[in-house]
Design an enzyme around this catalytic site. Sequence first.
Site, PDB file in Angstrom:
ATOM      1  CG  ASP A  62      -4.937  -5.752  -3.116  1.00  0.00           C
ATOM      2  OD1 ASP A  62      -5.409  -6.891  -3.646  1.00  0.00           O
ATOM      3  OD2 ASP A  62      -4.892  -4.690  -3.716  1.00  0.00           O
ATOM      4  CG  HIS A 109      -3.459  -0.151  -2.154  1.00  0.00           C
ATOM      5  ND1 HIS A 109      -3.829  -0.913  -0.881  1.00  0.00           N
ATOM      6  CD2 HIS A 109      -3.287  -1.175  -3.267  1.00  0.00           C
ATOM      7  CE1 HIS A 109      -3.869  -2.068  -1.523  1.00  0.00           C
ATOM      8  NE2 HIS A 109      -3.805  -2.427  -2.626  1.00  0.00           N
ATOM      9  CB  SER A 111      -0.984  -0.037   1.312  1.00  0.00           C
ATOM     10  OG  SER A 111      -0.008   0.121   2.398  1.00  0.00           O
TER      11      SER A 111
END
Length: 849
Positions: free
Chosen positions: A144, A52, A25
């Site tokens: 994720d 991300h 992320s």
Amino acid sequence: MSFTAPASHLPDLAGKTRVVGLGASAGGLEALEQFLSNVPAHSGLAYVVVQHLDPTHKAMLAELLQRSTAMPVREALERMRVEPDVVYVIPPNTELTVINGLLRLAPPAQPRGMRLPIDVLFSSLARDQGEGAVGVVLSGMGSDGTLGLQAIKTQGGLTLAQQPASAQFDSMPRSAIEADAADIVVLPGEMPQRILLVAATKQAASSAAAGEGDGGSPSLSAVLKLLWERSKHDLTLYKPSTLTRRIERRVAVHGLASMADYEAFLRQNPQELDLLFKEMLIGVTSFFRDPLVWAELKSSLALALAMRPGQDTHLRAWVVGCSTGEEAYSLAMVLKEVVTELPQPGECKLQIFATDLSADAIAVARRGYYPAAITVDVGPERLARFFTARGEGFQINKEIRETVLFAQHDVILDPPFTRLDILSCRNLMIYFSAALQRRLIPLFHYSLRPGGLLLLGGSETVGRSQALFGPLSAKARLYRRGDNAASAVDFPVNRRSSVRMHAQEPTVSNPSHQPANLQPLADQLLLQRFSPPAVLVNESGDIVYVSGRTGKYLEPAAGKANWNIHVMAQPGIRTQVAGALRRTLQDRKPVELPGLRLEGETQGIVDVTVQVVDEPKALGGMVMIVFRDVPSSAAGARKRRKTAGQVDAGASDELLRSQEEIRALREEMRASEEELQASNEELQSTNEELQSANEELTTSKEEAQSMNEELQTINTELQSKLDDLALAQSDMQNLLNSTDIATLFLDSALNVRRFTEKITRIVHLREGDIGRPLSELASTLNYPELHADSKETLRTLAVSEKQISATDGHWFMVRIMPYRTLTNVIQGVVITFIDITAAKQLEDRLRKA
């Protein structure tokens, strides 16, 4: 451990570069830098980074990562070919996949907040690179990457996760670890060496296995024996190539040299057997996998139900190898849709048995909760009708969940479900040996009702059993059960309770065909056509052999598969058969049960004979139970004789037997009462615990919502500060350029950090030179001591000023001074070049005058 594997040591991927996928992320930048800074030179691998990113802001990920690695870092472009020793980063507001060695970009399929770009990349790597795929999950929020790692692991690839304690945000690595999706859990800096070591070890293990021949390795047989002793599941009938690949992966993960070393490792670490057993269970599944197959099945089911008699309203199905339940629920949804279109849909009952060898997969299936990613496979209409949005995923609705019964079941060892309308066994038999496949097809024929449907995987067929099944759709692998009886049905025996299992040890199957013999074939035909149905049971009532079609008298009960006569006997004859079994074991004499009445759909009269078997000695102590149907005319004659008072001499014996059965029933009722009372108390206790857990979850939800609001506020503040910082940076750049003074900023290692436009006339610099050492820069100055003077200023913190001439006749005042931060920390030097050419010329004129 230091290890570098040249590209030649890595397994071949048909000309494609092996790709390592890295997911993190926005808070995982530090972990990414640690990973890339430890990648050895010329590793032969490509690295694709998915982070991300905010879709509304320009990404600087490539520039930030370039500071940590000597490899070129490039932002991915559409159809860019993957090259070794290059790092590729995802652009903002895209989904990045790898297909046939090319990078493919696409707009996000999901709205912002529900996107899972790491899962998308990892899933594409699993499809594109198979066993060569490598997935790495680093610091990040959410889950994720977990599903993507599972896809890679299913294909035999390598999966890694960062140690949660070392992660700035541990949700992503922790999710992967808790889902058993990570093979290796280490610090980011240790991952590159582990990846290269596993790749080289796996190649060496494959070469060693190839030298041992096909399926005949003593080490393989020894490993399978250890697995059988630990799990009581016999995997020797799986394809040796499949088993070898799965074991080689564990060999490589532990860095061992051969399967023999792994066998020794298993003996010293029994817990590894549990991990290996999970590795053997292939769990590739999704909702409505192969949509054309489901469309064909729905059409065939609608036609079959329309032609079905009105009173036959009970549909039974069995999904073999259901994994985490997606296929079973897909079948339930299709059946529900078909039934809804019937003239009287409310009268049709659905019952689906879904079984799998993995207890973990069954637990997931029973929960019926799936991530938001299923929207790719489930259409909006079905999603709205059969699911309820909950949290970050979807929950199967109660009407579908109640139609499916999940149970742990081994299709090789445990008894099958019978009287089925549909049997789905997709993409399971491809992992079985040819001998096991030939054994299962007749068993499936036995389990299905006449006209029942068999659904197989895209690479599976009924093989030599074409007489048993007729194709409805060859492309969809959909077959209809034929009326021809199977010449031989090899019924599974629950070896965990069978005497025969204890005399066997698993060995890798190497089937050979025996020469045909006319006599046993003829004997088998006579037994099939003219002998009555019968079963052979042991003293506990476990069925060890079935002769003929016994589905009219025996039926597997709902729940975990149980191959026992006391459970499987029809309710109308269960008590009498149980009593006869006890008496014949006590008296060692045959017991006749004439005129027993069958109930339910299989109404009729049957005579049952229960007899102890003494010969041959191998069957000593077993009991044979024989079923003989009584024709309706004979049953009527018996009834008339009884009405006329023709009571035989055994009436008193029958009365005694009835009294004994009544006593047995009363004892069973008392035992059942006690069990129900205990169960009720346990349920009440469980209900209290659930209520307490629900209150805790409600509190946690409120805390999470509060934390989310705080994070949103912090995010807004950070964005505001970033905007202010960008404005300040622009102001500083304009200020430096407006002074018209050539200025060069160097870091503590005397590498270029920043410069003004004016400097480019003196020192040959461009934007790409950020990070270059001062010693490598060319200039027009006659100043070879520039680097040495800069080092001296950095050491002594003393300002240096010198008048230096240039090759073009200009003169400059070169001032070198330390670079101080606001906290008074020295982080490099600042060099200014002031043009003093006019002053020098004036000085020369005055001196000459």
